[in-house]
Motif scaffolding. Structure first.
Motif, PDB file in Angstrom:
ATOM      1  N   ASN A  69      34.059  37.480  20.748  1.00 20.52           N
ATOM      2  CA  ASN A  69      33.195  37.450  21.926  1.00 20.52           C
ATOM      3  C   ASN A  69      33.999  37.360  23.223  1.00 20.52           C
ATOM      4  OD1 ASN A  69      30.846  37.603  20.403  1.00 20.52           O
ATOM      5  ND2 ASN A  69      30.628  35.382  20.259  1.00 20.52           N
ATOM      6  N   VAL A  70      35.115  36.640  23.172  1.00 22.20           N
ATOM      7  CA  VAL A  70      35.980  36.570  24.353  1.00 22.20           C
ATOM      8  C   VAL A  70      36.524  37.957  24.674  1.00 22.20           C
ATOM      9  CG1 VAL A  70      38.171  35.691  25.247  1.00 22.20           C
ATOM     10  CG2 VAL A  70      36.570  34.136  24.103  1.00 22.20           C
ATOM     11  N   ARG A  71      36.967  38.698  23.647  1.00 18.20           N
ATOM     12  CA  ARG A  71      37.483  40.048  23.883  1.00 18.20           C
ATOM     13  C   ARG A  71      36.394  40.949  24.470  1.00 18.20           C
ATOM     14  NH1 ARG A  71      40.511  39.057  19.071  1.00 18.20           N
ATOM     15  NH2 ARG A  71      38.866  39.923  17.756  1.00 18.20           N
ATOM     16  N   ALA A  72      35.164  40.807  23.982  1.00 20.14           N
ATOM     17  CA  ALA A  72      34.058  41.620  24.515  1.00 20.14           C
ATOM     18  C   ALA A  72      33.814  41.295  25.983  1.00 20.14           C
ATOM     19  CB  ALA A  72      32.796  41.382  23.690  1.00 20.14           C
ATOM     20  N   ASP A  73      33.861  40.011  26.338  1.00 18.10           N
ATOM     21  CA  ASP A  73      33.671  39.644  27.740  1.00 18.10           C
ATOM     22  C   ASP A  73      34.824  40.128  28.611  1.00 18.10           C
ATOM     23  OD1 ASP A  73      31.186  38.538  27.665  1.00 18.10           O
ATOM     24  OD2 ASP A  73      31.836  36.438  27.784  1.00 18.10           O
ATOM     25  N   ILE A  74      36.041  40.085  28.090  1.00 20.02           N
ATOM     26  CA  ILE A  74      37.189  40.581  28.854  1.00 20.02           C
ATOM     27  C   ILE A  74      37.008  42.063  29.165  1.00 20.02           C
ATOM     28  CG2 ILE A  74      39.644  41.148  28.655  1.00 20.02           C
ATOM     29  CD1 ILE A  74      40.040  38.436  27.288  1.00 20.02           C
ATOM     30  N   GLU A  75      36.495  42.810  28.209  1.00 19.23           N
ATOM     31  CA  GLU A  75      36.239  44.236  28.456  1.00 19.23           C
ATOM     32  C   GLU A  75      35.171  44.412  29.528  1.00 19.23           C
ATOM     33  OE1 GLU A  75      35.247  46.117  24.795  1.00 19.23           O
ATOM     34  OE2 GLU A  75      37.190  45.705  23.844  1.00 19.23           O
ATOM     35  N   ARG A  76      34.115  43.597  29.495  1.00 25.04           N
ATOM     36  CA  ARG A  76      33.065  43.685  30.520  1.00 25.04           C
ATOM     37  C   ARG A  76      33.621  43.363  31.903  1.00 25.04           C
ATOM     38  NH1 ARG A  76      30.236  40.560  26.467  1.00 25.04           N
ATOM     39  NH2 ARG A  76      28.751  41.877  25.318  1.00 25.04           N
ATOM     40  N   ILE A  77      34.478  42.328  31.968  1.00 23.18           N
ATOM     41  CA  ILE A  77      35.050  41.917  33.252  1.00 23.18           C
ATOM     42  C   ILE A  77      35.954  43.008  33.812  1.00 23.18           C
ATOM     43  CG2 ILE A  77      36.608  40.250  34.341  1.00 23.18           C
ATOM     44  CD1 ILE A  77      35.557  38.220  32.155  1.00 23.18           C
ATOM     45  N   ARG A  78      36.787  43.596  32.961  1.00 25.45           N
ATOM     46  CA  ARG A  78      37.699  44.647  33.436  1.00 25.45           C
ATOM     47  C   ARG A  78      36.925  45.894  33.851  1.00 25.45           C
ATOM     48  NH1 ARG A  78      42.407  43.578  28.812  1.00 25.45           N
ATOM     49  NH2 ARG A  78      43.401  41.835  29.941  1.00 25.45           N
ATOM     50  N   ALA A  79      35.843  46.198  33.140  1.00 24.65           N
ATOM     51  CA  ALA A  79      35.007  47.329  33.534  1.00 24.65           C
ATOM     52  C   ALA A  79      34.351  47.058  34.892  1.00 24.65           C
ATOM     53  CB  ALA A  79      33.947  47.601  32.472  1.00 24.65           C
TER      54      ALA A  79
ATOM     55  N   GLN B 179      35.565  45.099  37.264  1.00 21.00           N
ATOM     56  CA  GLN B 179      36.606  45.182  38.287  1.00 21.00           C
ATOM     57  C   GLN B 179      36.951  46.636  38.614  1.00 21.00           C
ATOM     58  OE1 GLN B 179      40.491  43.556  37.338  1.00 21.00           O
ATOM     59  NE2 GLN B 179      40.762  42.822  39.434  1.00 21.00           N
ATOM     60  N   ALA B 180      36.912  47.494  37.601  1.00 20.62           N
ATOM     61  CA  ALA B 180      37.174  48.921  37.857  1.00 20.62           C
ATOM     62  C   ALA B 180      36.079  49.534  38.720  1.00 20.62           C
ATOM     63  CB  ALA B 180      37.297  49.667  36.528  1.00 20.62           C
ATOM     64  N   ARG B 181      34.830  49.087  38.520  1.00 21.92           N
ATOM     65  CA  ARG B 181      33.704  49.595  39.323  1.00 21.92           C
ATOM     66  C   ARG B 181      33.689  48.996  40.725  1.00 21.92           C
ATOM     67  NH1 ARG B 181      30.742  48.002  34.785  1.00 21.92           N
ATOM     68  NH2 ARG B 181      29.742  46.348  36.047  1.00 21.92           N
ATOM     69  N   GLU B 182      34.152  47.742  40.843  1.00 19.20           N
ATOM     70  CA  GLU B 182      34.068  47.018  42.108  1.00 19.20           C
ATOM     71  C   GLU B 182      35.458  46.522  42.523  1.00 19.20           C
ATOM     72  OE1 GLU B 182      31.239  47.079  43.492  1.00 19.20           O
ATOM     73  OE2 GLU B 182      29.788  47.353  41.873  1.00 19.20           O
ATOM     74  N   PRO B 183      36.387  47.427  42.808  1.00 18.59           N
ATOM     75  CA  PRO B 183      37.758  46.992  43.125  1.00 18.59           C
ATOM     76  C   PRO B 183      37.865  46.219  44.436  1.00 18.59           C
ATOM     77  CG  PRO B 183      37.493  49.331  43.559  1.00 18.59           C
ATOM     78  CD  PRO B 183      36.236  48.892  42.871  1.00 18.59           C
ATOM     79  N   GLN B 184      36.819  46.285  45.272  1.00 16.66           N
ATOM     80  CA  GLN B 184      36.861  45.589  46.557  1.00 16.66           C
ATOM     81  C   GLN B 184      36.659  44.075  46.427  1.00 16.66           C
ATOM     82  OE1 GLN B 184      34.475  47.380  45.251  1.00 16.66           O
ATOM     83  NE2 GLN B 184      32.514  47.267  46.342  1.00 16.66           N
ATOM     84  N   VAL B 185      36.198  43.610  45.253  1.00 12.72           N
ATOM     85  CA  VAL B 185      35.964  42.174  45.043  1.00 12.72           C
ATOM     86  C   VAL B 185      37.299  41.430  45.033  1.00 12.72           C
ATOM     87  CG1 VAL B 185      35.156  40.438  43.396  1.00 12.72           C
ATOM     88  CG2 VAL B 185      33.776  42.479  43.843  1.00 12.72           C
TER      89      VAL B 185
ATOM     90  N   ALA C 223      41.439  37.979  32.089  1.00 12.02           N
ATOM     91  CA  ALA C 223      41.042  39.399  32.150  1.00 12.02           C
ATOM     92  C   ALA C 223      41.551  40.113  33.389  1.00 12.02           C
ATOM     93  CB  ALA C 223      39.522  39.507  32.080  1.00 12.02           C
ATOM     94  N   ILE C 224      41.693  39.379  34.509  1.00 15.82           N
ATOM     95  CA  ILE C 224      42.001  40.053  35.774  1.00 15.82           C
ATOM     96  C   ILE C 224      43.237  39.456  36.411  1.00 15.82           C
ATOM     97  CG2 ILE C 224      39.585  40.650  36.192  1.00 15.82           C
ATOM     98  CD1 ILE C 224      39.386  38.281  38.075  1.00 15.82           C
ATOM     99  N   ASP C 225      43.777  40.177  37.365  1.00 12.45           N
ATOM    100  CA  ASP C 225      44.950  39.710  38.092  1.00 12.45           C
ATOM    101  C   ASP C 225      44.726  40.044  39.557  1.00 12.45           C
ATOM    102  OD1 ASP C 225      47.400  38.698  38.750  1.00 12.45           O
ATOM    103  OD2 ASP C 225      48.500  40.536  38.259  1.00 12.45           O
ATOM    104  N   GLY C 226      44.747  39.027  40.404  1.00 10.67           N
ATOM    105  CA  GLY C 226      44.581  39.283  41.833  1.00 10.67           C
ATOM    106  C   GLY C 226      43.482  38.464  42.468  1.00 10.67           C
ATOM    107  N   PRO C 227      42.209  38.690  42.101  1.00 10.47           N
ATOM    108  CA  PRO C 227      41.124  37.943  42.751  1.00 10.47           C
ATOM    109  C   PRO C 227      41.238  36.437  42.547  1.00 10.47           C
ATOM    110  CG  PRO C 227      40.247  39.865  41.630  1.00 10.47           C
ATOM    111  CD  PRO C 227      41.688  39.754  41.224  1.00 10.47           C
ATOM    112  N   VAL C 228      40.790  35.708  43.551  1.00  4.40           N
ATOM    113  CA  VAL C 228      40.749  34.243  43.492  1.00  4.40           C
ATOM    114  C   VAL C 228      39.553  33.824  42.641  1.00  4.40           C
ATOM    115  CG1 VAL C 228      40.372  32.147  44.867  1.00  4.40           C
ATOM    116  CG2 VAL C 228      41.899  33.960  45.718  1.00  4.40           C
ATOM    117  N   ILE C 229      39.725  32.779  41.851  1.00  9.43           N
ATOM    118  CA  ILE C 229      38.654  32.287  40.979  1.00  9.43           C
ATOM    119  C   ILE C 229      38.297  30.861  41.388  1.00  9.43           C
ATOM    120  CG2 ILE C 229      38.041  31.638  38.616  1.00  9.43           C
ATOM    121  CD1 ILE C 229      39.912  33.881  37.660  1.00  9.43           C
TER     122      ILE C 229
END
Length: 366
Positions: free
Chosen positions: A269-279, A281-287, A304-310
């Motif tokens: 389930n973690v891997r599935a969520d990582i895929e959703r998050i990366r997808a 980020q690809a759709r919304e690179p401005q975030v 999952a991501i590198d760059g945005p503040v969490i």
């Protein structure tokens, strides 16, 4: 110190004792029901139920399941049952209370559970703990077992995340059984609840990111429907963005994540969520920043991501490294202490607020 007047349930006890003494209620007569007494004295059913239970313990009435309460045929010495003769009963503590919760971790839940246990120990009250592992079915079984068996005079319930309200929980509330919810409340249901002002907390957390210059911020969570804490955190996020004049196209929502729901935190389930998050980020690179509803999900985003503040709700405080994320720190200890106090007040027949709000703080990452 002024002498206290009779508590609400004491007034009912005194009334019924007087009715028996003067013969208005004779041995074998039916006693007014919980509902009838609650309406006559304008109190809750919790209060009238406590009065009848005290009279049953004193041997003045006996109760027949499904039929009601009746004056005992072999009455005790009623003259010994005056208010002055039972001052200790007014301060009677319940035999035990039960804490029913989905799970606990260092990030959130463990401090709350410890605070409940410590408060009960201070008051000399036995505590029964039931862990539901996030299952509504287990939650319903736990509630029914505690109520039906009489093992617990009151319940503290941390409701599980779900698409609908637990039927057993609703029945317990409607029956007037002493109960306090922690962490969240049930929308539209009148029941005592202790929780953080999630709208204000999420708004403050989002404003901190906006103050840092972020103009495209996303909110990440599991589906918020019927989970008041997530619904309100989303509301607070939207309110902060709207107050800064950010249009809807700068308010991004990622609310289909599910790996951190109780019982679902598995590698698959973690891997599935990582895929959703990366997808996403690809759709919304401005975030450039995410407001995340809870710590474990923030960890999944961080992987999952590198760059945005969490930023998130709650984070374990490493005494050496400090917190990893900007976060809202809820006052779990105050939540636990207050839940016990409010539950004990209910068992004494005292009025309690429907909502009790505990403070929060915003903690910067190291």
């Amino acid at each position: 110190m002024a002498e206290r007047g009779p508590l609400l349930y004491e007034r009912i006890v005194d009334y019924l004792l007087d009715e028996v003494r003067r013969g208005a209620l004779a041995p074998g007569d039916r006693v007014p029901s919980e509902m009838e007494l609650a309406e006559r004295f304008e109190v809750s059913r919790i209060t009238s139920k406590k009065a009848l239970e005290l009279l049953r313990e004193a041997g003045v009435v006996h109760r027949i399941r499904g039929k009601g309460s009746f004056v005992a045929t072999d009455l005790p010495d009623l003259d010994r049952l005056t208010p002055a003769a039972r001052p200790a009963e007014a301060e009677r503590v319940p035999g035990a209370i039960a804490m029913i919760y989905p799970d606990a971790s260092e990030a959130y839940g463990l401090e709350l559970l410890c605070a409940v246990e410590e408060r009960c120990a201070e008051r000399g009250i036995p505590l029964v703990i039931k862990r539901t592992r996030g299952s509504q079915e287990e939650e319903e079984k736990a509630i029914e077992s505690m109520v039906d068996s009489g093992l617990a005079d009151g319940l503290i319930v941390f409701p599980v995340h779900g698409e609908y309200y637990n039927a057993g929980l609703l029945r317990t509330i409607l029956d007037g059984h002493p109960l306090v919810l922690v962490d969240r409340y049930l929308a539209g249901i009148q029941v005592c609840a202790v929780h953080t002002d999630n709208v204000a907390a999420a708004r403050a957390l989002t404003e901190r990111l906006l103050d840092q210059g972020h103009r495209h911020v996303a909110f990440a969570s599991p589906p918020p429907e019927n989970t008041s804490s997530i619904e309100e955190r989303l509301e607070g996020f939207r309110a902060a963005c709207a107050a800064r004049g950010l249009p809807l196209d700068r308010q991004h929502h990622l609310t289909e994540l599910s790996s951190t729901l109780p019982g679902a935190f598995t590698p698959e389930n973690v891997r599935a969520d990582i895929e959703r998050i990366r997808a996403f980020q690809a759709r919304e690179p401005q975030v450039t920043a995410f407001v995340v509803c809870e710590y474990n999900l923030a960890r999944v985003l961080d992987r999952a991501i590198d760059g945005p503040v969490i930023a998130c709700f709650d984070s374990p405080l490493d005494p050496v490294a400090g917190p990893a994320f900007l976060h809202v720190r809820q006052d779990q200890r105050e939540m636990g202490r207050r839940a016990v106090d409010l539950l004990l007040a209910q068992t004494r027949g005292e009025p309690v607020p429907a909502r009790s709000i505990v403070p929060f703080t915003i903690v910067e990452p190291v």
